[in-house]
Design a protein around this motif. Structure first.
Motif, short mmCIF file in Angstrom:
data_model
loop_
_atom_site.label_atom_id
_atom_site.label_comp_id
_atom_site.label_asym_id
_atom_site.label_seq_id
_atom_site.Cartn_x
_atom_site.Cartn_y
_atom_site.Cartn_z
N ARG A 41 -3.39 -3.71 -3.21
CA ARG A 41 -2.90 -4.57 -2.38
C ARG A 41 -3.25 -5.94 -3.00
O ARG A 41 -2.50 -6.81 -2.95
CB ARG A 41 -3.03 -4.26 -0.93
N THR B 264 -10.12 6.26 -0.58
CA THR B 264 -8.84 6.17 -0.89
C THR B 264 -8.51 4.59 -0.11
O THR B 264 -7.70 3.97 -0.90
CB THR B 264 -7.99 7.23 0.07
N ASP B 265 -8.84 4.17 1.07
CA ASP B 265 -8.57 2.98 1.56
C ASP B 265 -9.13 2.01 0.60
O ASP B 265 -8.31 0.90 0.50
CB ASP B 265 -9.02 2.86 2.81
N LEU C 186 -6.42 1.40 -2.06
CA LEU C 186 -5.17 1.11 -1.61
C LEU C 186 -5.70 -0.68 -1.44
O LEU C 186 -4.48 -1.31 -1.88
CB LEU C 186 -4.88 1.67 -0.53
#
Length: 157
Positions: free
Chosen positions: A12, A4-5, A8
């Motif tokens: 970004r 998930t990180d 993201l």
């Protein structure tokens, strides 16, 4: 770090790259990426119409009209009624507009297009499927959007 990180962070990075390019383009050419793409399309075609541009970019004619207003105000394009069909407006790039296209930094989307088109068909399909899924996850699949890498909304400046 979990997936998930990782996802993201990747999102970004994409947003940051488009934001930095937008600032570089605005500084160099005095245009937003979306305005620049409209100018580029008209320059490539020699002459165009608002409807043709809106279809090609996948945005409403109202959006294109606002972008054309801004480009005309900056002396980048001219508008003239068609001699064939008085209801139709023809858009042409001025010398200033041509110079702006020629002198602008290499658009981020052009770099992306070159690299994307060099991928195998299955890789292209996989990327499209993943990006469409991300858009769906963000409830963004029905948003008015053109094929322009830009982190902001597509609206008149």
């Amino acid at each position: 770090m979990d997936r998930t990180d990782d996802s993201l962070i990747a999102l970004r990075r994409i947003l940051r790259a488009t934001e930095l390019f937008g600032k570089e383009l605005a500084h160099a050419a005095g245009l937003s990426p979306v305005q620049f793409r409209v100018l580029q399309l008209v320059a490539e075609q020699g002459m165009s119409t608002p409807k043709a541009i809106s279809v090609q970019m996948g945005v409403t004619q109202a959006t294109i009209t606002a972008l054309l207003d801004r480009l005309e105000k900056q002396g980048m394009i001219t508008r003239a009624r068609s001699q064939v069909d008085r209801r139709q407006m023809n858009i042409a790039v001025t010398e200033k507009g041509r110079a702006t296209v020629a002198e602008a930094p290499d658009p981020l989307q052009q770099r992306y297009v070159r690299q994307f088109e060099s991928l195998k068909d299955w890789e292209q399909a996989q990327i499209i499927a993943a990006l469409e899924r991300v858009a769906s996850m963000l409830d963004a699949e029905d948003m008015d959007a053109s094929p322009v890498l830009h982190s902001g909304e597509i609206k008149p400046s």
